[in-house]
Design an enzyme around this catalytic site. Structure first.
Site, PDB file in Angstrom:
ATOM      1  N   THR A   1     -14.079  38.822 -31.742  1.00  0.00           N
ATOM      2  CA  THR A   1     -14.939  38.419 -30.632  1.00  0.00           C
ATOM      3  C   THR A   1     -16.181  37.854 -31.311  1.00  0.00           C
ATOM      4  OG1 THR A   1     -16.022  40.570 -30.504  1.00  0.00           O
ATOM      5  CG2 THR A   1     -14.111  40.260 -29.065  1.00  0.00           C
ATOM      6  N   HIS A   2     -16.779  36.854 -30.720  1.00  0.00           N
ATOM      7  CA  HIS A   2     -17.932  36.163 -31.338  1.00  0.00           C
ATOM      8  C   HIS A   2     -17.578  35.617 -32.727  1.00  0.00           C
ATOM      9  CE1 HIS A   2     -20.391  38.240 -28.202  1.00  0.00           C
ATOM     10  NE2 HIS A   2     -19.522  39.205 -28.431  1.00  0.00           N
TER      11      HIS A   2
ATOM     12  N   ASN B   1      -5.094  18.440 -45.255  1.00  0.00           N
ATOM     13  CA  ASN B   1      -5.899  18.379 -44.035  1.00  0.00           C
ATOM     14  C   ASN B   1      -5.038  18.599 -42.787  1.00  0.00           C
ATOM     15  OD1 ASN B   1      -8.223  17.798 -45.506  1.00  0.00           O
ATOM     16  ND2 ASN B   1      -7.765  15.598 -45.503  1.00  0.00           N
TER      17      ASN B   1
ATOM     18  N   GLN C   1      -6.391   0.817  -7.630  1.00  0.00           N
ATOM     19  CA  GLN C   1      -5.558   0.274  -8.704  1.00  0.00           C
ATOM     20  C   GLN C   1      -6.014   0.817 -10.070  1.00  0.00           C
ATOM     21  OE1 GLN C   1      -3.982  -3.857  -8.591  1.00  0.00           O
ATOM     22  NE2 GLN C   1      -5.385  -4.238 -10.289  1.00  0.00           N
TER      23      GLN C   1
ATOM     24  N   GLU D   1      -6.355  18.690 -35.594  1.00  0.00           N
ATOM     25  CA  GLU D   1      -7.640  18.083 -35.212  1.00  0.00           C
ATOM     26  C   GLU D   1      -7.457  17.081 -34.072  1.00  0.00           C
ATOM     27  OE1 GLU D   1     -10.115  17.251 -39.007  1.00  0.00           O
ATOM     28  OE2 GLU D   1      -8.051  17.484 -39.645  1.00  0.00           O
TER      29      GLU D   1
ATOM     30  N   ASN E   1       0.822  -1.220   0.000  1.00  0.00           N
ATOM     31  CA  ASN E   1       0.000   0.000   0.000  1.00  0.00           C
ATOM     32  C   ASN E   1       0.854   1.268   0.000  1.00  0.00           C
ATOM     33  OD1 ASN E   1      -2.053  -1.823   0.091  1.00  0.00           O
ATOM     34  ND2 ASN E   1      -2.652  -1.417   2.213  1.00  0.00           N
TER      35      ASN E   1
ATOM     36  N   SER F   1      -5.825  13.701 -49.011  1.00  0.00           N
ATOM     37  CA  SER F   1      -7.055  12.923 -49.080  1.00  0.00           C
ATOM     38  C   SER F   1      -6.862  11.813 -50.095  1.00  0.00           C
ATOM     39  CB  SER F   1      -8.208  13.830 -49.496  1.00  0.00           C
ATOM     40  OG  SER F   1      -9.234  13.066 -50.098  1.00  0.00           O
TER      41      SER F   1
ATOM     42  N   LYS G   1      -6.530  18.341 -51.433  1.00  0.00           N
ATOM     43  CA  LYS G   1      -6.683  18.540 -49.990  1.00  0.00           C
ATOM     44  C   LYS G   1      -5.363  18.594 -49.227  1.00  0.00           C
ATOM     45  CE  LYS G   1     -10.061  18.611 -47.726  1.00  0.00           C
ATOM     46  NZ  LYS G   1     -11.062  17.583 -47.428  1.00  0.00           N
TER      47      LYS G   1
HETATM   48  N1  ARG Z   1      -1.482  -3.330  -7.616  1.00  0.00           N
HETATM   49  C1  ARG Z   1      -1.940  -2.618  -6.471  1.00  0.00           C
HETATM   50  C2  ARG Z   1      -2.355  -1.207  -6.884  1.00  0.00           C
HETATM   51  O1  ARG Z   1      -1.969  -0.791  -7.901  1.00  0.00           O
HETATM   52  C3  ARG Z   1      -0.872  -2.545  -5.447  1.00  0.00           C
HETATM   53  C4  ARG Z   1      -1.330  -2.437  -4.025  1.00  0.00           C
HETATM   54  C5  ARG Z   1      -2.001  -3.646  -3.592  1.00  0.00           C
HETATM   55  N2  ARG Z   1      -2.194  -3.693  -2.187  1.00  0.00           N
HETATM   56  C6  ARG Z   1      -3.042  -4.570  -1.659  1.00  0.00           C
HETATM   57  N3  ARG Z   1      -3.118  -4.571  -0.404  1.00  0.00           N
HETATM   58  N4  ARG Z   1      -3.756  -5.334  -2.385  1.00  0.00           N
HETATM   59  O2  ARG Z   1      -3.098  -0.546  -6.192  1.00  0.00           O
END
Ligand code: ARG
Length: 455
Positions: free
Chosen positions: A152-153, A282, A319, A287, A107, A274, A280
C-alpha cells in the site's frame, strides 16, 4: 447525388470536410447486411417486387465480393459507404437499385450500421478479455504460493502471493466484461426503419429487419433512433475503464521488471533492446499498454463533447463518432492481446520476491494478531506492542523473526516463543484464510473456479 436542385458540385474543401468514405468504408459489411435485410422486408411487405428483391440482393452480394476482393473503387465524390454501395449497385443492376432506399434514410442506415459495427467490436473485445482472464488465472494457479510483498502506498505492507495479485486482475477484467456486456444488451435494438427521423408511411415491418440483423427488437422512438449515440459512449466508457485496468497491470510489470525490483522477467518476445546500452531489456509493450488509455479516454471525451448540447435529431456532427471509436477499440484490442502475451510469458523470480516480502517488517500485523489470539490483548494495544517490536528490530538492524525471545520480552513480557511461529512470510500468507484472502489454498480455489467458468 442530390438531383435537380444543385447546379454546381461542392467546393473542393466542402468535399474534404464532408467526406467520410476514408473511414466509414469499414462499415461495408454491416451496410450490405442492413440493405439485404431491408430489401427482404420490403418484398415481404409487397413494397417492392420479388424480382427487384432478387436483383438487389444479388447485386449487393457482388458489391460485397468486389469490396472483399479489393477491386471496388471507392469514390470520395460519393461521400460515404452508403452512397458508394448504392451507386455501385445501380451500375451493376440498373433501375431496380433505385428501389432499395424506399422507406429508409442514411440517418437510420448509419445508426444501424454503426450499432452493428460496435456490437461486433464489443463481441471481439469480450472474447479477448476472456482469453486474458485465462492467461491470468493459469499463471495465478502456477504461482499461488509464490510469496511477494503486498503494497500500500508502494510501501511493503503485508506478504501476499503473486498468484493472489494476478487474480485481482481476473476480477477487474470480469467486471470490465460485465460492463461491455451490459452496454451490448442496451445497444442491441434496431434503428432501421426510423427513416430520416419520423418513421415512414410505407407498411414496413421493423420487427422483421431487427430479427434478421440479430437485434433483440426495434427501437421504440424514431427520433431517438437516429439521434442516439449513447451506445458509442457506453462502449467507450467501458473501454476506458478496461484500459485503466490494463494500464495498472502494465505499470506494475514495468516496476516489477525494473532491475532494483527484479520480481519478474519479461520474455524476449515482449522486450526490446537499446541502440546504445547493450544491457537493456526495455518493457516497451507494457509501456505502450500503459499509454493506450490516453487515446481511448480521448475518444470517449471526443464523442461526449460532440454529443453534448446537440439538438435532436441527426446532425452531421455525428459523423465524427466513427474515427475516434474505431481507433480506440482497435487500440484496446491490441493492448489486450499484448497484455495476455506478456502475462503468459512472465517468469516470476520467486527468491527475490520472497526476500522483498520479508523486508519492511511486513509481518508486524501477524505479530499484533498473535498477541490478540494468544494473549487475549485488545487489538489496539497489540498494535502498540508490535510497533515497539518493529522499533527495536529496526534499532538492531534485524528483521522481526531474528529478534530473540528475550528481545521480544523487553517489548512485552507476556510474549512467548510461540510468537516465532507466525513471523515468517510463508506462515503469514498461509494464515490469511478469510474469504477472498491471500492464503495459497484460497488462491488455488479461486483460480480453479475461474478457469472452470472460462472453459
Ligand atoms: N456519413 C454520414 C454519417 O456518418 C451518414 C449519414 C448522413 N446523413 C445525412 N442526412 N447527411 O453520419
Amino acid at each position: 447525388m442530390w438531383g435537380g436542385r444543385y447546379a454546381s458540385g461542392p467546393a473542393a474543401v466542402m468535399e474534404d470536410i464532408n467526406v467520410s468514405i476514408d473511414f466509414d468504408k469499414r462499415l461495408y459489411r454491416q451496410d450490405i447486411a442492413g440493405s439485404k435485410a431491408h430489401v427482404a422486408m420490403l418484398a415481404e411487405q409487397g413494397i417492392v417486387s420479388r424480382d427487384d428483391e432478387a436483383a438487389i440482393t444479388k447485386g449487393l452480394d457482388q458489391v460485397l465480393a468486389e469490396i472483399e476482393g479489393g477491386s471496388f473503387a471507392f469514390k470520395r465524390s460519393l461521400e460515404d459507404i452508403h452512397m458508394n454501395v448504392e451507386a455501385r449497385l445501380a451500375e451493376i443492376i440498373g433501375a431496380p437499385a433505385g428501389r432499395l432506399h424506399t422507406a429508409r434514410s442514411r440517418n437510420d442506415q448509419v445508426a444501424t450500421d454503426f450499432r452493428l459495427w460496435v456490437r461486433d467490436a464489443a463481441d471481439g473485445l469480450d472474447a479477448q478479455l476472456k482469453d486474458l482472464q485465462k492467461a491470468l488465472a493459469e499463471k495465478a494457479l502456477a504461482e499461488a504460493a509464490t510469496v511477494m510483498p503486498g503494497f500500500t502506498h508502494l510501501q511493503v505492507a503485508q506478504p501476499t502471493t503473486f498468484g493472489h495479485h494476478l487474480m485481482a486482475y481476473v476480477e477487474m477484467v470480469g467486471r470490465d466484461r460485465g460492463r461491455i456486456a451490459d452496454a451490448r444488451r442496451r445497444l442491441n435494438e434496431s434503428p432501421l426503419g426510423a427513416a430520416a427521423l419520423c418513421g415512414t408511411s410505407f407498411p414496413i415491418d421493423r420487427h422483421m429487419t431487427a430479427k434478421a440483423l440479430g437485434f433483440d427488437r426495434p427501437t421504440a422512438n424514431s427520433l431517438d433512433s437516429v439521434a442516439d449515440r449513447d451506445f458509442v459512449m457506453e462502449v467507450l466508457a467501458a473501454a476506458t475503464i478496461t484500459a485503466v485496468h490494463l494500464s495498472r497491470l502494465a505499470e506494475e510489470i514495468v516496476i516489477w521488471c525494473s532491475s532494483p525490483f527484479s520480481f519478474v522477467k519479461l520474455s524476449d518476445a515482449f522486450s526490446t533492446g537499446s541502440s546504445i546500452m547493450p544491457q537493456k531489456r526495455n518493457p516497451d509493450a507494457a509501456e505502450l499498454v500503459r499509454a493506450k488509455v490516453g487515446r481511448i479516454l480521448g475518444a470517449f471525451n471526443a464523442i461526449v463533447v460532440v454529443l453534448k448540447g446537440l439538438p435532436l435529431t441527426y446532425q452531421k456532427d455525428m459523423q465524427e463518432d466513427k474515427e475516434p471509436t474505431m481507433d480506440a477499440l482497435a487500440s484496446l484490442s491490441l493492448a489486450i492481446a499484448a497484455t495476455a502475451g506478456m502475462v503468459r510469458d512472465l517468469e516470476a523470480n520467486a527468491p527475490v520476491m520472497k526476500k522483498a516480502a520479508g523486508q519492511g517488517y511486513s509481518t508486524a500485523t501477524d505479530l499484533a494478531d498473535w498477541c490478540v489470539r494468544s494473549l487475549g490483548i485488545p487489538f489496539r494495544e497489540s498494535h502498540h506492542i508490535a510497533a515497539r517490536a518493529v522499533g527495536l528490530a529496526s534499532e538492531k538492524g534485524l528483521p522481526l523473526h531474528k529478534l530473540t525471545l528475550a528481545d521480544m520480552q523487553t517489548v512485552d513480557k507476556r510474549i512467548t516463543a510461540d510468537v516465532f511461529s507466525v513471523l515468517s512470510v510463508a506462515k503469514s500468507v498461509a494464515s490469511r484464510v478469510s474469504y477472498g484472502g491471500t492464503a495459497p489454498k484460497n488462491v488455488r480455489a479461486q483460480a480453479k473456479r475461474w478457469l472452470k467458468k472460462l472453459g
